[in-house]
Motif scaffolding. Structure first.
Motif, PDB file in Angstrom:
ATOM      1  N   THR A  25       0.871  -1.175   0.000  1.00  0.00           N
ATOM      2  CA  THR A  25       0.000   0.000   0.000  1.00  0.00           C
ATOM      3  C   THR A  25       0.911   1.229   0.000  1.00  0.00           C
ATOM      4  O   THR A  25       1.783   1.343   0.869  1.00  0.00           O
ATOM      5  CB  THR A  25      -0.883   0.040   1.272  1.00  0.00           C
ATOM      6  N   VAL A  26       0.714   2.114  -0.963  1.00  0.00           N
ATOM      7  CA  VAL A  26       1.548   3.321  -1.050  1.00  0.00           C
ATOM      8  C   VAL A  26       0.690   4.519  -0.631  1.00  0.00           C
ATOM      9  O   VAL A  26      -0.150   4.991  -1.403  1.00  0.00           O
ATOM     10  CB  VAL A  26       2.111   3.524  -2.471  1.00  0.00           C
ATOM     11  N   LEU A  27       0.881   4.977   0.596  1.00  0.00           N
ATOM     12  CA  LEU A  27       0.110   6.122   1.087  1.00  0.00           C
ATOM     13  C   LEU A  27       0.888   7.396   0.775  1.00  0.00           C
ATOM     14  O   LEU A  27       2.035   7.534   1.181  1.00  0.00           O
ATOM     15  CB  LEU A  27      -0.115   5.992   2.597  1.00  0.00           C
ATOM     16  N   GLY A  28       0.249   8.315   0.053  1.00  0.00           N
ATOM     17  CA  GLY A  28       0.960   9.511  -0.409  1.00  0.00           C
ATOM     18  C   GLY A  28       1.616   9.234  -1.752  1.00  0.00           C
ATOM     19  O   GLY A  28       2.720   9.710  -2.026  1.00  0.00           O
ATOM     20  N   SER A  29       0.929   8.452  -2.595  1.00  0.00           N
ATOM     21  CA  SER A  29       1.532   8.008  -3.872  1.00  0.00           C
ATOM     22  C   SER A  29       1.771   9.163  -4.837  1.00  0.00           C
ATOM     23  O   SER A  29       2.585   9.050  -5.742  1.00  0.00           O
ATOM     24  CB  SER A  29       0.647   6.957  -4.538  1.00  0.00           C
ATOM     25  N   THR A  30       1.051  10.287  -4.647  1.00  0.00           N
ATOM     26  CA  THR A  30       1.215  11.417  -5.566  1.00  0.00           C
ATOM     27  C   THR A  30       2.336  12.365  -5.131  1.00  0.00           C
ATOM     28  O   THR A  30       2.594  13.357  -5.795  1.00  0.00           O
ATOM     29  CB  THR A  30      -0.110  12.211  -5.665  1.00  0.00           C
ATOM     30  N   GLY A  31       2.983  12.060  -4.015  1.00  0.00           N
ATOM     31  CA  GLY A  31       4.043  12.949  -3.506  1.00  0.00           C
ATOM     32  C   GLY A  31       5.420  12.535  -4.008  1.00  0.00           C
ATOM     33  O   GLY A  31       5.558  11.630  -4.838  1.00  0.00           O
ATOM     34  N   LEU A  49      -3.070  12.921 -11.335  1.00  0.00           N
ATOM     35  CA  LEU A  49      -1.941  11.988 -11.186  1.00  0.00           C
ATOM     36  C   LEU A  49      -2.418  10.670 -10.589  1.00  0.00           C
ATOM     37  O   LEU A  49      -1.977   9.588 -11.001  1.00  0.00           O
ATOM     38  CB  LEU A  49      -0.827  12.620 -10.328  1.00  0.00           C
ATOM     39  N   LEU A  50      -3.342  10.757  -9.642  1.00  0.00           N
ATOM     40  CA  LEU A  50      -3.842   9.535  -9.016  1.00  0.00           C
ATOM     41  C   LEU A  50      -4.540   8.649 -10.058  1.00  0.00           C
ATOM     42  O   LEU A  50      -4.346   7.424 -10.077  1.00  0.00           O
ATOM     43  CB  LEU A  50      -4.792   9.882  -7.862  1.00  0.00           C
ATOM     44  N   ILE A  51      -5.311   9.272 -10.952  1.00  0.00           N
ATOM     45  CA  ILE A  51      -5.986   8.511 -12.017  1.00  0.00           C
ATOM     46  C   ILE A  51      -4.946   7.796 -12.890  1.00  0.00           C
ATOM     47  O   ILE A  51      -5.068   6.608 -13.186  1.00  0.00           O
ATOM     48  CB  ILE A  51      -6.878   9.450 -12.882  1.00  0.00           C
ATOM     49  N   GLU A  52      -3.898   8.539 -13.236  1.00  0.00           N
ATOM     50  CA  GLU A  52      -2.838   7.951 -14.068  1.00  0.00           C
ATOM     51  C   GLU A  52      -2.194   6.756 -13.349  1.00  0.00           C
ATOM     52  O   GLU A  52      -1.937   5.708 -13.957  1.00  0.00           O
ATOM     53  CB  GLU A  52      -1.797   9.055 -14.311  1.00  0.00           C
ATOM     54  N   ILE A  80      -8.273   2.670  -3.422  1.00  0.00           N
ATOM     55  CA  ILE A  80      -7.804   4.025  -3.752  1.00  0.00           C
ATOM     56  C   ILE A  80      -8.354   4.981  -2.688  1.00  0.00           C
ATOM     57  O   ILE A  80      -9.476   4.813  -2.214  1.00  0.00           O
ATOM     58  CB  ILE A  80      -8.360   4.523  -5.115  1.00  0.00           C
ATOM     59  N   CYS A  81      -7.555   5.999  -2.336  1.00  0.00           N
ATOM     60  CA  CYS A  81      -8.060   7.005  -1.396  1.00  0.00           C
ATOM     61  C   CYS A  81      -7.635   8.394  -1.860  1.00  0.00           C
ATOM     62  O   CYS A  81      -6.526   8.576  -2.364  1.00  0.00           O
ATOM     63  CB  CYS A  81      -7.521   6.719   0.006  1.00  0.00           C
ATOM     64  N   ILE A  82      -8.531   9.365  -1.693  1.00  0.00           N
ATOM     65  CA  ILE A  82      -8.245  10.754  -2.083  1.00  0.00           C
ATOM     66  C   ILE A  82      -8.819  11.680  -1.007  1.00  0.00           C
ATOM     67  O   ILE A  82      -9.605  11.252  -0.172  1.00  0.00           O
ATOM     68  CB  ILE A  82      -8.823  11.050  -3.495  1.00  0.00           C
ATOM     69  N   GLY A  83      -8.424  12.967  -1.023  1.00  0.00           N
ATOM     70  CA  GLY A  83      -8.851  13.901   0.024  1.00  0.00           C
ATOM     71  C   GLY A  83     -10.346  14.201   0.005  1.00  0.00           C
ATOM     72  O   GLY A  83     -11.053  13.989   0.994  1.00  0.00           O
ATOM     73  N   LYS A  84     -10.855  14.670  -1.163  1.00  0.00           N
ATOM     74  CA  LYS A  84     -12.242  15.180  -1.204  1.00  0.00           C
ATOM     75  C   LYS A  84     -13.250  14.123  -1.663  1.00  0.00           C
ATOM     76  O   LYS A  84     -12.967  13.332  -2.563  1.00  0.00           O
ATOM     77  CB  LYS A  84     -12.315  16.353  -2.189  1.00  0.00           C
ATOM     78  N   GLU A  85     -14.459  14.206  -1.109  1.00  0.00           N
ATOM     79  CA  GLU A  85     -15.538  13.280  -1.474  1.00  0.00           C
ATOM     80  C   GLU A  85     -15.888  13.413  -2.961  1.00  0.00           C
ATOM     81  O   GLU A  85     -16.133  12.412  -3.650  1.00  0.00           O
ATOM     82  CB  GLU A  85     -16.765  13.554  -0.604  1.00  0.00           C
ATOM     83  N   SER A  86     -15.901  14.668  -3.479  1.00  0.00           N
ATOM     84  CA  SER A  86     -16.277  14.874  -4.894  1.00  0.00           C
ATOM     85  C   SER A  86     -15.260  14.185  -5.824  1.00  0.00           C
ATOM     86  O   SER A  86     -15.632  13.608  -6.851  1.00  0.00           O
ATOM     87  CB  SER A  86     -16.381  16.367  -5.205  1.00  0.00           C
ATOM     88  N   ASP A  87     -13.978  14.221  -5.435  1.00  0.00           N
ATOM     89  CA  ASP A  87     -12.956  13.530  -6.243  1.00  0.00           C
ATOM     90  C   ASP A  87     -13.122  12.010  -6.145  1.00  0.00           C
ATOM     91  O   ASP A  87     -12.882  11.278  -7.113  1.00  0.00           O
ATOM     92  CB  ASP A  87     -11.543  13.918  -5.780  1.00  0.00           C
ATOM     93  N   LYS A  99     -13.183  -0.752  -8.287  1.00  0.00           N
ATOM     94  CA  LYS A  99     -12.241  -0.472  -7.184  1.00  0.00           C
ATOM     95  C   LYS A  99     -12.981  -0.053  -5.906  1.00  0.00           C
ATOM     96  O   LYS A  99     -14.115   0.421  -5.972  1.00  0.00           O
ATOM     97  CB  LYS A  99     -11.300   0.685  -7.556  1.00  0.00           C
ATOM     98  N   ILE A 100     -12.284  -0.179  -4.799  1.00  0.00           N
ATOM     99  CA  ILE A 100     -12.838   0.314  -3.534  1.00  0.00           C
ATOM    100  C   ILE A 100     -12.230   1.698  -3.299  1.00  0.00           C
ATOM    101  O   ILE A 100     -11.004   1.834  -3.217  1.00  0.00           O
ATOM    102  CB  ILE A 100     -12.516  -0.657  -2.386  1.00  0.00           C
ATOM    103  N   VAL A 101     -13.099   2.709  -3.256  1.00  0.00           N
ATOM    104  CA  VAL A 101     -12.610   4.093  -3.183  1.00  0.00           C
ATOM    105  C   VAL A 101     -12.975   4.711  -1.827  1.00  0.00           C
ATOM    106  O   VAL A 101     -14.134   4.666  -1.416  1.00  0.00           O
ATOM    107  CB  VAL A 101     -13.205   4.947  -4.326  1.00  0.00           C
ATOM    108  N   TYR A 102     -11.975   5.266  -1.155  1.00  0.00           N
ATOM    109  CA  TYR A 102     -12.192   5.962   0.115  1.00  0.00           C
ATOM    110  C   TYR A 102     -11.809   7.425  -0.044  1.00  0.00           C
ATOM    111  O   TYR A 102     -11.135   7.805  -1.009  1.00  0.00           O
ATOM    112  CB  TYR A 102     -11.306   5.371   1.215  1.00  0.00           C
ATOM    113  N   PHE A 103     -12.204   8.244   0.943  1.00  0.00           N
ATOM    114  CA  PHE A 103     -11.769   9.645   0.912  1.00  0.00           C
ATOM    115  C   PHE A 103     -11.584  10.176   2.330  1.00  0.00           C
ATOM    116  O   PHE A 103     -12.090   9.608   3.305  1.00  0.00           O
ATOM    117  CB  PHE A 103     -12.762  10.522   0.130  1.00  0.00           C
ATOM    118  N   GLY A 104     -10.858  11.295   2.416  1.00  0.00           N
ATOM    119  CA  GLY A 104     -10.700  12.028   3.685  1.00  0.00           C
ATOM    120  C   GLY A 104      -9.859  11.283   4.709  1.00  0.00           C
ATOM    121  O   GLY A 104      -9.260  10.244   4.420  1.00  0.00           O
TER     122      GLY A 104
END
Ligand code: NDP
Ligand code: MG
Length: 384
Positions: free
Chosen positions: A5-11, A41-44, A54-61, A72-77
Motif C-alpha cells: 500500500t503506497v500512502l501519499g503516492s502522488t508525492g 496523477l492519481l488517475i494515471e 484508492i483514497c483521495i482527500g475530497k468526497e467529490s474527487d 475499485k474500492i474508493v475511500y476519501f478524507g
C-alpha cells in the motif's frame, strides 16, 4: 509477491516508490494508493498500477474515481486514509503522506502486524512513545525507516547489538542557507528557501531543511526508532550528502552508509530488507568523482531547529508533538507568505513555552495537542 500500500503516492516519496515498484513487477504488487489533492496523477497511477483500493482527500474527487473505476474500492478524507492502513491483503504499508495525518493509518497497520516502510517522520516525532508501546503489544509489526538518515543508521547497525552502539551521527546537508548569518536570513523569500542544493523533495520538507527543523525532527525520530539517548545523538553538517549517517560503536569503530542522494534506495531497502536487490532505477555513487567529504558543526546561533528539537525531545511526552505541529503551521504560513522565515523559530519556541506537558496514554491526547497547537499558532500568527 509482496503486496504494497503506497500512502501519499502522488508525492515525492510516493512517486519514487512507484518507480521502484514499476521495475520489479514480478516481485511487488500495488494493492492500494492514496493521494490528497492531485486527482489527475492519481488517475494515471490507478491506470498504470491497477490497485484494488484508492483514497483521495475530497468526497467529490472520490465520486469521480468511483465512476471511472467501478471495480475499485474508493475511500476519501481522513477516515479513508485510516481505512487504507487496515487493508488485510497488504504485506507492506509505505507511509509517505506528509504531516501528522500519517499517524493514525500507521497505527492501524501496526495493529494488523504489517511491515511499515516509514517515510512520514511526524509519526515517530509526535507519537513515538505511543507507537513504541504499540510495537511491544503487536510484535509481528515492524517499522523499517525510509528517511535516508534513519535508513543509513539502520543499515549501519546490521549485524551488531544495540548495547554496542555508543553514538548515532546524523548528517545534515546544511540546507539552502548553509553558511548564512542571521542578518542575511531576515528577508529571505519562499523561492529562496525552496532551492535545495542536493535533494529534490516536497515543499514542506524542503523548507524544513533550510531551517534545519528537518534535522531536529530526525534527531527525535532517531531517538524513538533506535532507543538511543539524546546525549548520544550528534548532528554533523556534511554538505556533499554522500554519507547519509553513521553509527559509532563502543570500540570507536564508525560504520557509515554512502550512496547517491536519491530516496529510491532507502525506499527499496525498506521493501526488501533483510535482502539487497538490484534495480535499474537505483543510481550508483561514483567515488572517483568525489573530491572531498567534509564535516562541520551546526551553527546553532542561526539555525535553531536542531537545538529546539533536542529540548523538545528531552522534555518528551507531548512536547515533540508541539514542536512538530507548531512547525507544520509555521511552514504553511511561511509558504503562504504570511510570516517571515525567522518567525518559524519564534513560533515553535513560543508554542513550546505555552504548552503544559501531558502523558501520552492514547492517540486522542496527541490529536488534541496537535489541534490545540495549530489553533494557537493560527490565532497568534495567522494574520492576513
Ligand atoms: P509531498 O508533499 O511531496 O507528498 C505528500 C503526499 O501526501 C502527497 O501524496 C499528498 O497528496 C499527500 N497528502 C498531503 N496532505 C495530505 C492529507 N492531509 N491527507 C492525506 N494525504 C495528504 O511530501 P514528500 O513525499 O516529500 O514527504 C512525505 C513524507 O515523507 C513527509 O512526512 C516527509 O517528512 C517524509 N520524508 C520525505 C523525504 C523526501 O525526500 N521527500 C525524505 C524523508 C522523509 P497530493 O499531492 O495529492 O495533495
Ligand atoms: Mg532525511
Amino acid at each position: 509477491m509482496k503486496r504494497i500500500t503506497v500512502l501519499g503516492s502522488t508525492g515525492s516519496i510516493g512517486t519514487n516508490a512507484l518507480k521502484v515498484i514499476n521495475e520489479k513487477k514480478d516481485e511487488f504488487k500495488v494493492i492500494g494508493i492514496s493521494g490528497y489533492s492531485n486527482l489527475l496523477l492519481l488517475i494515471e497511477q490507478v491506470e498504470n498500477f491497477n490497485p484494488k483500493y484508492i483514497c483521495i482527500g475530497k468526497e467529490s474527487d472520490a465520486k469521480v474515481l468511483q465512476e471511472k473505476f467501478s471495480d475499485k474500492i474508493v475511500y476519501f478524507g481522513e477516515d479513508g486514509l485510516k481505512k487504507m492502513g487496515q487493508i488485510e491483503e497488504a504485506d507492506i504499508v509505505l507511509t509517505a503522506v506528509s504531516g501528522a495525518v500519517g499517524i493514525e493509518t500507521t497505527v492501524e497497520a501496526i495493529k494488523l502486524g504489517k511491515r511499515i516502510a516509514l517515510a512520514n517522520k511526524e509519526t515517530m516525532v509526535a507519537a513515538g512513545e505511543y507507537i513504541n508501546k504499540l510495537l511491544i503489544e503487536y510484535p509481528e509489526a515492524e517499522i523499517i525507516p525510509v528517511d535516508s538518515e534513519h535508513s543509513a543508521l539502520f543499515q549501519s547497525m546490521q549485524g551488531s547489538k544495540r548495547k554496542e552502539i555508543s553514538k548515532l551521527i546524523v548528517t545534515a546537508s546544511g540546507g539552502t542557507f548553509r553558511g548564512k548569518k542571521l542578518e542575511e536570513l531576515k528577508n529571505v523569500t519562499v523561492e529562496d528557501a525552496l532551492k535545495h542544493p542536493n535533494w529534490s523533495m516536497g515543499r514542506k520538507i524542503t523548507v524544513d531543511s533550510s531551517t534545519l527543523v528537518n534535522k531536529g525532527l530526525e534527531v527525535i525520530e532517531a531517538h524513538m526508532l533506535f532507543g538511543i539517548d539524546y546525549d548520544d545523538i550528534e548532528v554533523l553538517v556534511h554538505p556533499q550528502s554522500v554519507i547519509h549517517s553513521m553509527v559509532e560503536f563502543k570500540d570507536s569503530a564508525i560504520i557509515a552508509q554512502l550512496g547517491a542522494p536519491d530516496m529510491k534506495l532507502p525506499i527499496q531497502y525498506a521493501f526488501t530488507y533483510p535482502n539487497r536487490e538490484s534495480n535499474i532505477v537505483l543510481d550508483k555513487l561514483n567515488l572517483k568523482l568525489l573530491k572531498e567529504l567534509t564535516f562541520d558543526q551546526v551553527d546553532n546561533e542561526v539555525f535553531k531547529g536542531v537545538e529546539l528539537a533536542f529540548k523538545a525531545g528531552k522534555i518528551g511526552k507531548t512536547m515533540p508533538c508541539v514542536f512538530n505541529s507548531a512547525n507544520e503551521v509555521a511552514v504553511e504560513l511561511f509558504l503562504n507568505k504570511k510570516i517571515k522565515f525567522l518567525e518559524i523559530y519564534e513560533i515553535i519556541e513560543k508554542a513550546m513555552e505555552n504548552h503544559m506537558v501531558k502523558d501520552i496514554n492514547n492517540l486522542e491526547i496527541i490529536k488534541n495537542v496537535d489541534s490545540e497547537t495549530r489553533k494557537w499558532v493560527y490565532e497568534n500568527y495567522g494574520r492576513n
